[in-house]
Design a protein around this motif. Structure first.
Motif, short mmCIF file in Angstrom:
data_model
loop_
_atom_site.label_atom_id
_atom_site.label_comp_id
_atom_site.label_asym_id
_atom_site.label_seq_id
_atom_site.Cartn_x
_atom_site.Cartn_y
_atom_site.Cartn_z
N GLY A 76 -11.40 -3.54 3.53
CA GLY A 76 -9.99 -3.86 3.64
C GLY A 76 -9.68 -5.33 3.52
N ALA A 77 -10.51 -6.08 2.80
CA ALA A 77 -10.33 -7.54 2.70
C ALA A 77 -9.30 -7.89 1.64
N PHE A 78 -8.05 -7.58 1.92
CA PHE A 78 -6.95 -7.88 1.01
C PHE A 78 -6.09 -8.99 1.58
N ASN A 79 -5.42 -9.71 0.70
CA ASN A 79 -4.59 -10.84 1.11
C ASN A 79 -3.12 -10.47 1.28
N ASP A 80 -2.62 -9.58 0.43
CA ASP A 80 -1.19 -9.27 0.44
C ASP A 80 -0.86 -8.25 1.54
N ALA A 81 0.27 -8.44 2.19
CA ALA A 81 0.65 -7.56 3.30
C ALA A 81 0.90 -6.14 2.82
N TYR A 82 1.52 -5.98 1.65
CA TYR A 82 1.76 -4.63 1.13
C TYR A 82 0.44 -3.92 0.84
N THR A 83 -0.51 -4.64 0.23
CA THR A 83 -1.81 -4.03 -0.05
C THR A 83 -2.50 -3.60 1.24
N GLN A 84 -2.41 -4.41 2.27
CA GLN A 84 -3.00 -4.05 3.55
C GLN A 84 -2.36 -2.79 4.12
N GLN A 85 -1.04 -2.67 3.98
CA GLN A 85 -0.34 -1.48 4.46
C GLN A 85 -0.76 -0.24 3.66
N LEU A 86 -0.87 -0.41 2.35
CA LEU A 86 -1.29 0.70 1.49
C LEU A 86 -2.69 1.15 1.86
N TYR A 87 -3.57 0.21 2.09
CA TYR A 87 -4.95 0.52 2.47
C TYR A 87 -4.98 1.27 3.80
N ALA A 88 -4.21 0.77 4.78
CA ALA A 88 -4.19 1.41 6.10
C ALA A 88 -3.61 2.82 6.01
N ALA A 89 -2.55 3.00 5.20
CA ALA A 89 -1.91 4.30 5.08
C ALA A 89 -2.81 5.32 4.41
N SER A 90 -3.72 4.84 3.55
CA SER A 90 -4.59 5.76 2.84
C SER A 90 -5.79 6.19 3.68
N GLY A 91 -6.00 5.51 4.79
CA GLY A 91 -7.17 5.80 5.60
C GLY A 91 -8.43 5.16 5.07
N GLY A 92 -8.27 4.15 4.20
CA GLY A 92 -9.44 3.49 3.62
C GLY A 92 -9.87 4.15 2.34
N ALA A 93 -11.06 3.86 1.92
CA ALA A 93 -11.52 4.31 0.60
C ALA A 93 -12.68 5.28 0.66
N GLU A 94 -13.01 5.79 1.84
CA GLU A 94 -14.13 6.71 1.92
C GLU A 94 -13.71 8.09 1.44
N PRO A 95 -14.44 8.65 0.46
CA PRO A 95 -14.09 9.98 -0.04
C PRO A 95 -14.26 11.04 1.02
N THR A 96 -13.44 12.07 0.95
CA THR A 96 -13.59 13.19 1.87
C THR A 96 -14.74 14.08 1.44
N ALA A 97 -15.17 14.92 2.34
CA ALA A 97 -16.29 15.82 2.00
C ALA A 97 -15.91 16.75 0.87
N ASN A 143 3.87 -3.00 -6.66
CA ASN A 143 4.94 -2.67 -5.71
C ASN A 143 6.27 -3.05 -6.35
N LYS A 144 7.14 -2.06 -6.52
CA LYS A 144 8.48 -2.27 -7.08
C LYS A 144 8.43 -2.98 -8.43
N GLY A 145 7.49 -2.53 -9.27
CA GLY A 145 7.43 -3.03 -10.63
C GLY A 145 6.66 -4.32 -10.82
N ARG A 146 6.12 -4.89 -9.76
CA ARG A 146 5.39 -6.15 -9.85
C ARG A 146 3.96 -5.99 -9.35
N ILE A 147 3.06 -6.80 -9.86
CA ILE A 147 1.70 -6.87 -9.31
C ILE A 147 1.71 -7.84 -8.14
N VAL A 148 1.27 -7.35 -6.99
CA VAL A 148 1.25 -8.19 -5.79
C VAL A 148 -0.14 -8.72 -5.48
N GLU A 149 -1.17 -8.06 -6.03
CA GLU A 149 -2.54 -8.53 -5.76
C GLU A 149 -3.50 -7.91 -6.77
#
Length: 248
Positions: A227-248, A211-217
């Protein structure tokens, strides 16, 4: 053995610092992802390792060898990069055979016919593709050629810059399956840039979130399943992506 080691890496374009204090290790044989928004510095890290972004400070080593600034012919025998756009990365006026022979010519390696045939087979292309031009190939076929070119010098480390994002969805899975099989069969180490979390879940062992040139997690890829992440930005990124399940 550590395949890639970065310590306190800062990268600049002119007077603008775009990557700050990046440090991580990638083990030999591991597949490691850099994820984050566009402009977070992911691809710039790959370019610095490859010698395409020479204005950096800190330490970069690959397979125990310190990385110099700029292009290094000996380094290219160890580490190769596959770019996002397979059409832009291939010479438009040269056939596939010329594209694949070029690394062998540059490094004075013989038995070129046999090597070209071997690598084409490894990426799932038969010999009739040798004398076709990039405009005569589909997007997926062009990316297979780009991967074949990266394999010609038998590197141990591959830098993958969004290798499927320019392809149709129907073709992306074919290329990802190919990359996964090549890693297994040839003992490759991958450092992959992607914004696609399902790709990370399928391809990678660990991930670093930028995030912004730095590693946050830095987290195991398994964290994408719950979704077991510690950093708030990572949690937001995960939520915005809809998780990690591939689409059909």
């Amino acid at each position: 053995m550590t395949a890639i080691s970065l310590r306190n890496l800062d990268i600049s374009y002119g007077d603008t610092k775009v990557v700050r204090d990046v440090s991580f290790d990638v083990a030999e044989g591991e597949s490691f992802a850099l994820v984050g928004e566009s402009g977070s510095g992911k691809s710039t890290v790959l370019k610095a390792i490859a010698g395409l972004a020479p204005d950096w400070t800190g330490d970069i080593s690959v397979l125990g060898q310190p990385r110099s600034h700029g292009i290094d012919r000996a380094f290219s025998r160890t580490c190769q990069m596959v770019f996002q756009d397979p059409y832009g990365s291939l010479h438009p006026r040269k056939p596939v055979d010329w594209v694949l022979r070029e690394p062998l010519r540059v490094h004075g390696i013989g038995a070129r016919d046999a090597r070209v045939a071997e690598v084409l087979a490894a990426v799932g292309l038969d010999q009739r593709f040798r004398f076709r031009y990039p405009h005569q190939l589909s997007g997926g076929q062009r990316q297979r050629v780009a991967i074949a070119r990266a394999l010609m010098l038998e590197p141990k480390v591959m830098l993958l810059d969004e290798p499927t994002s320019a392809l149709d969805v129907s073709v992306q899975a074919e290329i990802l399956n190919l990359l996964k099989a090549l890693r297994r069969d040839q003992g490759l180490t991958y450092l992959m840039v992607t914004h696609n979390l399902p790709v990370v879940s399928f391809m990678c062992d660990r991930m670093a979130v930028m995030n912004k040139g730095r590693i946050v997690e830095i987290a195991p890829a398994e964290a994408l399943h719950d979704g077991a992440f510690n950093d708030a930005y990572t949690q937001q990124l995960y939520a915005a992506s809809g998780g990690a399940e591939p689409t059909a």
